[in-house]
Scaffold this active site. Structure first.
Site, PDB file in Angstrom:
ATOM      1  N   ARG A  30     -14.034   3.999  12.410  1.00  0.00           N
ATOM      2  CA  ARG A  30     -13.028   3.085  11.837  1.00  0.00           C
ATOM      3  C   ARG A  30     -13.672   1.748  11.499  1.00  0.00           C
ATOM      4  NH1 ARG A  30     -10.504   5.901  15.748  1.00  0.00           N
ATOM      5  NH2 ARG A  30      -8.563   7.023  15.295  1.00  0.00           N
ATOM      6  N   ASP A  70      -1.170   7.186  18.542  1.00  0.00           N
ATOM      7  CA  ASP A  70      -1.840   7.620  19.777  1.00  0.00           C
ATOM      8  C   ASP A  70      -0.830   8.176  20.776  1.00  0.00           C
ATOM      9  OD1 ASP A  70      -4.358   6.690  18.777  1.00  0.00           O
ATOM     10  OD2 ASP A  70      -3.678   4.662  19.216  1.00  0.00           O
ATOM     11  N   MET A  86       0.775   9.933  10.734  1.00  0.00           N
ATOM     12  CA  MET A  86       0.826   8.460  10.777  1.00  0.00           C
ATOM     13  C   MET A  86       2.136   7.942  10.195  1.00  0.00           C
ATOM     14  SD  MET A  86      -0.390   5.675  11.678  1.00  0.00           S
ATOM     15  CE  MET A  86       0.964   4.525  11.640  1.00  0.00           C
ATOM     16  N   VAL A 127      -0.682   7.351   3.467  1.00  0.00           N
ATOM     17  CA  VAL A 127       0.277   6.967   4.509  1.00  0.00           C
ATOM     18  C   VAL A 127       1.527   6.372   3.847  1.00  0.00           C
ATOM     19  CG1 VAL A 127       0.708   5.398   6.450  1.00  0.00           C
ATOM     20  CG2 VAL A 127      -1.531   6.511   6.222  1.00  0.00           C
ATOM     21  N   ARG A 185       0.391  11.592  19.511  1.00  0.00           N
ATOM     22  CA  ARG A 185      -0.626  12.618  19.833  1.00  0.00           C
ATOM     23  C   ARG A 185      -0.593  12.960  21.327  1.00  0.00           C
ATOM     24  NH1 ARG A 185      -4.952   9.830  16.001  1.00  0.00           N
ATOM     25  NH2 ARG A 185      -4.622  11.131  14.168  1.00  0.00           N
ATOM     26  N   HIS A 188      -6.858   0.899  19.260  1.00  0.00           N
ATOM     27  CA  HIS A 188      -6.744   2.086  18.410  1.00  0.00           C
ATOM     28  C   HIS A 188      -8.094   2.480  17.817  1.00  0.00           C
ATOM     29  CE1 HIS A 188      -5.066   5.132  15.849  1.00  0.00           C
ATOM     30  NE2 HIS A 188      -5.625   4.562  14.788  1.00  0.00           N
ATOM     31  N   GLY A 233       0.851  -1.206   0.000  1.00  0.00           N
ATOM     32  CA  GLY A 233       0.000   0.000   0.000  1.00  0.00           C
ATOM     33  C   GLY A 233       0.875   1.240   0.000  1.00  0.00           C
ATOM     34  N   ALA A 234       2.017   1.122  -0.699  1.00  0.00           N
ATOM     35  CA  ALA A 234       3.073   2.154  -0.626  1.00  0.00           C
ATOM     36  C   ALA A 234       2.747   3.454  -1.353  1.00  0.00           C
ATOM     37  CB  ALA A 234       4.379   1.582  -1.171  1.00  0.00           C
ATOM     38  N   ARG A 291     -10.958   6.762   6.382  1.00  0.00           N
ATOM     39  CA  ARG A 291     -12.288   7.291   6.746  1.00  0.00           C
ATOM     40  C   ARG A 291     -12.611   8.582   6.012  1.00  0.00           C
ATOM     41  NH1 ARG A 291     -13.399   8.238  12.805  1.00  0.00           N
ATOM     42  NH2 ARG A 291     -11.179   8.611  13.125  1.00  0.00           N
TER      43      ARG A 291
HETATM   44  P1  NAD Z   1      -5.100   5.774   0.808  1.00  0.00           P
HETATM   45  O1  NAD Z   1      -6.381   5.439   0.149  1.00  0.00           O
HETATM   46  O2  NAD Z   1      -4.481   7.083   0.548  1.00  0.00           O
HETATM   47  O3  NAD Z   1      -4.011   4.668   0.473  1.00  0.00           O
HETATM   48  C1  NAD Z   1      -4.267   3.302   0.531  1.00  0.00           C
HETATM   49  C2  NAD Z   1      -3.415   2.624  -0.516  1.00  0.00           C
HETATM   50  O4  NAD Z   1      -3.643   1.218  -0.407  1.00  0.00           O
HETATM   51  C3  NAD Z   1      -3.754   3.032  -1.959  1.00  0.00           C
HETATM   52  O5  NAD Z   1      -2.589   3.458  -2.635  1.00  0.00           O
HETATM   53  C4  NAD Z   1      -4.327   1.771  -2.564  1.00  0.00           C
HETATM   54  O6  NAD Z   1      -4.032   1.614  -3.946  1.00  0.00           O
HETATM   55  C5  NAD Z   1      -3.629   0.710  -1.734  1.00  0.00           C
HETATM   56  N1  NAD Z   1      -4.290  -0.594  -1.768  1.00  0.00           N
HETATM   57  C6  NAD Z   1      -5.610  -0.860  -1.649  1.00  0.00           C
HETATM   58  N2  NAD Z   1      -5.803  -2.196  -1.771  1.00  0.00           N
HETATM   59  C7  NAD Z   1      -4.588  -2.747  -1.942  1.00  0.00           C
HETATM   60  C8  NAD Z   1      -4.139  -4.070  -2.141  1.00  0.00           C
HETATM   61  N3  NAD Z   1      -4.961  -5.120  -2.155  1.00  0.00           N
HETATM   62  N4  NAD Z   1      -2.810  -4.258  -2.319  1.00  0.00           N
HETATM   63  C9  NAD Z   1      -1.951  -3.221  -2.285  1.00  0.00           C
HETATM   64  N5  NAD Z   1      -2.316  -1.959  -2.118  1.00  0.00           N
HETATM   65  C10 NAD Z   1      -3.625  -1.736  -1.950  1.00  0.00           C
HETATM   66  O7  NAD Z   1      -5.322   5.579   2.400  1.00  0.00           O
HETATM   67  P2  NAD Z   1      -4.342   6.067   3.574  1.00  0.00           P
HETATM   68  O8  NAD Z   1      -4.692   7.411   4.001  1.00  0.00           O
HETATM   69  O9  NAD Z   1      -2.941   5.757   3.177  1.00  0.00           O
HETATM   70  O10 NAD Z   1      -4.783   5.066   4.752  1.00  0.00           O
HETATM   71  C11 NAD Z   1      -4.518   3.697   4.626  1.00  0.00           C
HETATM   72  C12 NAD Z   1      -5.063   2.930   5.840  1.00  0.00           C
HETATM   73  O11 NAD Z   1      -4.331   3.297   7.016  1.00  0.00           O
HETATM   74  C13 NAD Z   1      -6.532   3.253   6.150  1.00  0.00           C
HETATM   75  O12 NAD Z   1      -7.220   2.069   6.480  1.00  0.00           O
HETATM   76  C14 NAD Z   1      -6.443   4.155   7.364  1.00  0.00           C
HETATM   77  O13 NAD Z   1      -7.597   4.121   8.158  1.00  0.00           O
HETATM   78  C15 NAD Z   1      -5.240   3.564   8.065  1.00  0.00           C
HETATM   79  N6  NAD Z   1      -4.594   4.448   9.046  1.00  0.00           N
HETATM   80  C16 NAD Z   1      -4.229   3.901  10.239  1.00  0.00           C
HETATM   81  C17 NAD Z   1      -3.610   4.667  11.198  1.00  0.00           C
HETATM   82  C18 NAD Z   1      -3.172   4.052  12.496  1.00  0.00           C
HETATM   83  O14 NAD Z   1      -2.893   4.785  13.449  1.00  0.00           O
HETATM   84  N7  NAD Z   1      -3.024   2.746  12.583  1.00  0.00           N
HETATM   85  C19 NAD Z   1      -3.373   6.024  10.942  1.00  0.00           C
HETATM   86  C20 NAD Z   1      -3.743   6.554   9.708  1.00  0.00           C
HETATM   87  C21 NAD Z   1      -4.352   5.747   8.755  1.00  0.00           C
HETATM   88  C1  LMR Z   2      -5.978   8.040  13.131  1.00  0.00           C
HETATM   89  O1  LMR Z   2      -6.018   7.791  14.327  1.00  0.00           O
HETATM   90  O2  LMR Z   2      -5.730   9.177  12.690  1.00  0.00           O
HETATM   91  C2  LMR Z   2      -6.179   6.918  12.147  1.00  0.00           C
HETATM   92  O3  LMR Z   2      -6.627   5.772  12.784  1.00  0.00           O
HETATM   93  C3  LMR Z   2      -7.054   7.294  10.985  1.00  0.00           C
HETATM   94  C4  LMR Z   2      -8.484   7.528  11.370  1.00  0.00           C
HETATM   95  O4  LMR Z   2      -9.367   6.955  10.734  1.00  0.00           O
HETATM   96  O5  LMR Z   2      -8.743   8.321  12.275  1.00  0.00           O
END
Ligand code: NAD
Ligand code: LMR
Length: 338
Positions: free
Chosen positions: A86, A149, A234, A13, A152, A182, A8-9, A80
Site C-alpha cells: 500500500r 478489516d 470495500m 470502489v 474480513r 490498515h 472518486g465516484a 495496488r
Molecule cells: P480505481 O482506479 O478503480 O478508482 C479510482 C478513481 O479515482 C478513478 O475513477 C479515478 O478517475 C479517480 N480519481 C483519481 N484522481 C482523482 C482526483 N484527483 N479527483 C477525483 N477523482 C480522482 O481504484 P479503486 O479500486 O476504486 O481504489 C481506490 C482507492 O481505494 C485505492 O487507493 C485503493 O487502494 C483504496 N482502497 C482502500 C480500501 C480500504 O480498506 N481503505 C479498500 C479498497 C481500496
Molecule cells: C484492502 O485491504 O483490500 C485494500 O486496502 C486494498 C489493498 O490494496 O489491499
C-alpha cells in the site's frame, strides 16, 4: 437535508459504494465527483427509484460537488497491483488526497471526511495536517475507513470455526473487532469474546486467522491479477461505515456493537488516555472502536485495550512501531511542503 459527496465516484470502489448509498434513506443528495465517466455513472444511478437526488460533477465542477456536503467520502486514487505494498501508492495518492481535502476544506468546511484511499495510515495524517494548515480542521471530523478489516475478520473467523459453527457472519461485531491501522502488521484483530479466540487456538488456526485478516487485501490483489484491489467488499465496508455516520447525524441508533475507525488522537476527548493505555505518548493516530456524536468521533471506546490477551498485546506493539513511521511520512508530506 443531507448531502453526501463521493470524490472518486467512477472508480472500482466508488461505483458500487455510490450504488449502496443510493439506497440509504438518510441521504437527500448523492453528489458524485470524478475526473472520468461521472456523467454516465450519475445518470445511471439517478434512474433508481429511491428518494435521494443523484448529481454528477466533472473536474471543473468540484465546488458544486462539495457545496453543502455533510459527509465527504474519498476513494479517489490508484489501487495496488500484484507485488506492490500500500505504501507504494503513497507518491500518487498523497497528491490526490491533499488536493481533494483542500477543496473539501474550502467548499465544505463542516463536512465529516472519510478517507478510503491508500495507504490509509499516511493519508489520514495528510488530510488532518492539510486542514490544520488551512485553519479548517475540526477534531473528530476526519477518519480513515478500516471497516473492511472488521468485515474480513467477521467472515474469516466463522470460516475457520468450520461446519460445527452456528455463528452468523453478519452479527460477529459483538465478538471481534480490529484495531491498529490498515496495512499488514498494523492490522490487529482483537477478540471481544475471548472464548472464540481460545477455540481458534485449540484448533491450531489462530495464527492463520490473524494472517488472513492482516493480509486479506493481498489475496484479492493476487486474485485480480493486475486488475486492481478489493472494490466490492470495500464498497460494502464503506457503506456500513458511512451509514453509521449518517445514523448518528440523524440521531438514529447504531446497528453495531463497535465501530472501528482510524482517528487523530489529540483531537479526541480521551486521546491522552488511549496513548497511555497503548503505552506510547507520541502515537497520534490509531484505529480503535469509536463513539460517534452527530456524525463526529467524540471519544474512543477504550475497554478493548483493557482486555487484550498477551498475543494481542504483542501484535499491537508491532503495529504501533510501524504506524509511527507511516504517520510521520504523511505528516512530513504536508509539513515539509509548507
Ligand atoms: P480505481 O482506479 O478503480 O478508482 C479510482 C478513481 O479515482 C478513478 O475513477 C479515478 O478517475 C479517480 N480519481 C483519481 N484522481 C482523482 C482526483 N484527483 N479527483 C477525483 N477523482 C480522482 O481504484 P479503486 O479500486 O476504486 O481504489 C481506490 C482507492 O481505494 C485505492 O487507493 C485503493 O487502494 C483504496 N482502497 C482502500 C480500501 C480500504 O480498506 N481503505 C479498500 C479498497 C481500496
Ligand atoms: C484492502 O485491504 O483490500 C485494500 O486496502 C486494498 C489493498 O490494496 O489491499
Amino acid at each position: 437535508m443531507t448531502k453526501v459527496t463521493i470524490l472518486g465516484a467512477s472508480g472500482g470502489v466508488g461505483q458500487p459504494l455510490s450504488l449502496l448509498l443510493k439506497l440509504s434513506p438518510y441521504i437527500t443528495e448523492l453528489s458524485l465527483y470524478d475526473l472520468r465517466n461521472v456523467e454516465g455513472v450519475s445518470k445511471d444511478l439517478s434512474h433508481i427509484n429511491t428518494n435521494s437526488k443523484c448529481t454528477g460533477h466533472g473536474e471543473i465542477d468540484i465546488e458544486k460537488a462539495l457545496k453543502g456536503a455533510n459527509l465527504v467520502i474519498i476513494p479517489a486514487g490508484v489501487p495496488r497491483r500484484p507485488g506492490m505494498s500500500r505504501d507504494d501508492l503513497f507518491k500518487i495518492n498523497a497528491k490526490i488526497v491533499k488536493s481533494l481535502v483542500s477543496y473539501t476544506g474550502k467548499f465544505a468546511p463542516g463536512a465529516r471526511i472519510l478517507i478510503i484511499s491508500n495507504p490509509v495510515n499516511s493519508m489520514v495524517p495528510i488530510a488532518v495536517e492539510q486542514l490544520k494548515l488551512m485553519g479548517k480542521f475540526q477534531p473528530g471530523n476526519v477518519v480513515g475507513v478500516t471497516m473492511l478489516d472488521l468485515v474480513r475478520a467477521e467472515t474469516f473467523v466463522v470460516d475457520f470455526l468450520g461446519e460445527d459453527s452456528t455463528l452468523d457472519k453478519t452479527k460477529m461485531d459483538k465478538d471481534i473487532t480490529v484495531i491498529g491501522g490498515h496495512s499488514g502488521n498494523t492490522i490487529v484483530p482483537v477478540f471481544l469474546n475471548k472464548k472464540l479466540g481460545e477455540t481458534l487456538k485449540m484448533k491450531k488456526c489462530y495464527d492463520e486467522f490473524i494472517h488472513r485478516v492482516q493480509f486479506g487485501g493481498d489475496e484479492v490483489v493476487k486474485a485480480k491479477d493486475g486488475a486492481g484491489s478489493a472494490t466490492l467488499s470495500m464498497a460494502l465496508a464503506g457503506y456500513k461505515f458511512a451509514e453509521e455516520i449518517l445514523r448518528s447525524l440523524h440521531k438514529a441508533k447504531s446497528t453495531m456493537t463497535t465501530i472501528p475507525a482510524f482517528v487523530y488522537l489529540p483531537g479526541i476527548s480521551n486521546g491522552k488516555e488511549v496513548q497511555e493505555k497503548v503505552g506510547n505518548k507520541n502515537l497520534e493516530y490509531i484505529a480503535l472502536p469509536v463513539n460517534l456524536v452527530y456524525g463526529s468521533v467524540a471519544s474512543i471506546d477504550t475497554t478493548v485495550l483493557d482486555n487484550l490477551t498477551s498475543e494481542e498485546t504483542k501484535l499491537l506493539n508491532i503495529a504501533v512501531k510501524e504506524l509511527i513511521g507511516n504517520i510521520d511520512k504523511g505528516k512530513k508530506f504536508i509539513i515539509g511542503a509548507s
